[in-house]
Design a protein around this motif. Structure first.
Motif, short mmCIF file in Angstrom:
data_model
loop_
_atom_site.label_atom_id
_atom_site.label_comp_id
_atom_site.label_asym_id
_atom_site.label_seq_id
_atom_site.Cartn_x
_atom_site.Cartn_y
_atom_site.Cartn_z
N ILE A 27 0.85 -1.20 0.00
CA ILE A 27 0.00 0.00 0.00
C ILE A 27 0.89 1.25 0.00
N ALA A 28 1.96 1.20 0.80
CA ALA A 28 2.89 2.34 0.85
C ALA A 28 3.51 2.61 -0.52
N ARG A 29 3.91 1.53 -1.23
CA ARG A 29 4.48 1.69 -2.57
C ARG A 29 3.44 2.31 -3.51
N ALA A 30 2.21 1.77 -3.46
CA ALA A 30 1.15 2.23 -4.36
C ALA A 30 0.78 3.68 -4.07
N ALA A 31 0.93 4.07 -2.78
CA ALA A 31 0.55 5.43 -2.38
C ALA A 31 1.61 6.46 -2.71
N SER A 32 2.78 6.00 -3.17
CA SER A 32 3.90 6.93 -3.42
C SER A 32 3.62 7.86 -4.60
#
Lengths: 207, 207
Positions: A131-136
């Protein structure tokens, strides 16, 4: 009762080998006796290859695939499409998808699927880091490539829901008739899905 | 075509593991990925156990069984009957016979049986050293415990002929109905042999 050997060295090797999944003491003994018939160099190569592999390989800090470096060669490759992430269950799935030669994006290895019966909740998987990667902001598409099982579907849906606020396209591997399979032997659910998701026929399909 | 992995360390370990008999590259990869999920200590123990076993074990100079010393613990045990030699094909057969707890004599490991089709003649087996042991004068009985196959029978007969001049009693494992087996399912040759070699019934049989 487990068999005990006179030789502590044989006993030690058989015990260690039989700790591997799917290998019992009988098979372990057969392998150990095989090694004893071969040159010393064979056993040294085998033993050192195992130790060097385990000591030299860690997990990529970005995608959690196996890597000999902090960031794996796939994540570090500037020629790959860094805006697409393919989500897989295991390191083995990365190898399988790479072997198709059909994918040029990046990966994210979850380390399994959500399975309450086995005590695996979302917190035991690499979902937060996904999720953190996608939210970048640099990710355009997340491809879900998990098993077509109830656990896989549950995990797909959970990830889809978590990704909803982040304005990322979420896709899933096509379900359909396996190439080479006869319609007669395809199960009804798969056949229904493949009818629903039928694709336009074109020359490019007939490779 | 064999699969190649990005990581040379994984490639090396999979290649080495797949050299073991009965283990293909798919199984080798499964074992390697298992080890990567476990602690470093697991792989170190496994690797070192294999290397230490191969480096520390040699063959007994008397009976050719595996041993950590010049003469194996069985040959060196003063409580065992040194006038009887049980001739077996392999190291594994010694382990199996020892596990029966029914034998207190010594062994002689041939390293196989005579098999012209596989290019194994008497010279490739430890037969000369067996004859030399039997000719030393201290041996009263040689028990032939080879497989009940054509190759085993040929080897039995060859050894019997070579031992003839040396005034040693030569015996063979009894052939007969396996304990627990029904007569109905016993093959005719075995049944014929077990009739011919029938034994006097006594209380001691009913253990």
């Amino acid at each position: 009762m487990t068999q005990e050997f006179e030789s502590a060295l044989l006993e030690g090797a058989v015990t260690e080998i039989s700790r591997l999944p799917g290998i019992g003491r009988k098979t372990a003994l057969r392998l150990a006796l095989h090694l004893l018939r071969e040159d010393v160099a064979t056993s040294v190569s085998l033993g050192e290859a195992i130790i060097n592999m385990r000591k030299g390989i860690r997990y990529c800090s970005v995608c959690h695939n196996i890597s000999e470096t902090e960031v794996c060669p796939i994540c570090g490759d500037p020629r790959r499409d860094a805006s697409t992430i393919c989500v897989v269950e295991s390191v083995k799935d990365v190898l399988i998808i790479e072997n198709t030669g059909s994918y040029r994006g990046l990966y994210h290895v979850l380390g399994g699927v959500i399975s309450p019966i086995d005590g695996i909740g979302p917190d035991k998987l690499e979902i937060d880091s996904l999720i953190a990667r996608a939210a970048s902001g640099s990710i355009k598409e997340v491809i879900l490539a998990l098993s077509a099982t109830m656990e896989g579907d549950t995990t797909d849906y959970y990830i889809y829901k978590r990704l909803e606020p982040h304005n990322v396209k979420v896709t899933q591997l096509a379900r359909g008739v396996s190439v080479g399979n006869e319609i007669e032997y395809t199960d009804e659910i798969t056949l229904g899905r493949s009818l629903m998701n039928r694709t336009l026929f074109s020359d490019s399909i007939m490779i």
